[in-house]
Design a protein around this motif. Structure first.
Motif, short mmCIF file in Angstrom:
data_model
loop_
_atom_site.label_atom_id
_atom_site.label_comp_id
_atom_site.label_asym_id
_atom_site.label_seq_id
_atom_site.Cartn_x
_atom_site.Cartn_y
_atom_site.Cartn_z
N ILE A 5 39.88 11.12 84.13
CA ILE A 5 40.68 11.15 82.86
C ILE A 5 40.62 12.50 82.28
N ALA A 29 34.93 6.81 85.00
CA ALA A 29 35.68 7.99 85.00
C ALA A 29 34.99 9.16 84.52
N TRP A 38 45.35 9.65 83.28
CA TRP A 38 44.52 8.89 84.09
C TRP A 38 45.03 9.26 85.51
N TYR A 85 50.54 9.29 77.04
CA TYR A 85 49.64 8.64 78.01
C TYR A 85 50.54 8.92 79.27
N GLU A 94 49.99 8.64 83.90
CA GLU A 94 49.07 8.29 84.87
C GLU A 94 49.56 9.23 86.31
N ASP A 111 37.36 8.20 89.91
CA ASP A 111 38.17 8.11 88.76
C ASP A 111 38.26 9.54 87.91
#
Length: 159
Positions: A86, A11, A76, A147, A149, A84
């Motif tokens: 982050i 990533a 993410w 966190y 996504e 990818d």
């Protein structure tokens, strides 16, 4: 094939700062290299931590060195064209009039900034960034780190 030989994510990382004005509105910046609004920040360079990248990007893009606080969100967010990713958003806190008066766009990556209420971000930003910035603003209000996504909180339940 052992677990050590299996392919793994590579990533790219980016970091940005969430700044507010005294009216609790979020700073959005106008990049010169794309049509969409954003927050100050950019990609992490080799040998650099996300926090260091955030501090550097704010200095390069805005010409200021305000204290950068804690991590608000880690997101993410793989992208079909970019791979990818982050993305880290740190708390830049409130920028007072003295700091705002020192903002310059020396590296010419940005051409303007403005402050907007959190409830207007859906109209100002692309969807995934709006979700990320709103989650970061909420995390700041709650004193949490979240966190995400694709800009959406993961609640820790099994999938």
């Amino acid at each position: 094939m052992s677990d050590h030989d299996a392919p793994s994510a590579l990533a790219r990382a980016a970091a940005g700062a969430l700044f507010f004005d005294e009216g609790d509105r979020v700073m959005l910046v106008r990049p010169t290299y794309k049509p969409d609004m954003d927050i100050p920040g950019g990609f992490v360079e080799p040998g650099e931590t996300p926090y260091q990248a955030c501090v550097r990007e704010v200095r390069e893009e805005l010409g200021i060195r305000p204290p950068i606080g804690r991590l608000l969100v880690a997101d993410w967010a793989p992208h079909p064209a970019k791979g990818d990713l982050i993305l880290f958003v740190f708390d830049g806190d409130v920028l007072g009039p003295e700091t705002l008066a020192r903002i310059t766009f020396a590296d010419h990556e940005l051409s303007a900034y403005d402050f907007h209420p959190v409830d207007e971000l859906d109209e100002m930003l692309i969807d995934r960034l709006a979700r990320r910035v709103k989650a970061a603003a909420l995390a700041r209000d709650l004193g949490e780190t979240v966190y995400l996504e694709h800009g959406r909180p993961i609640l820790g339940k099994a999938v």
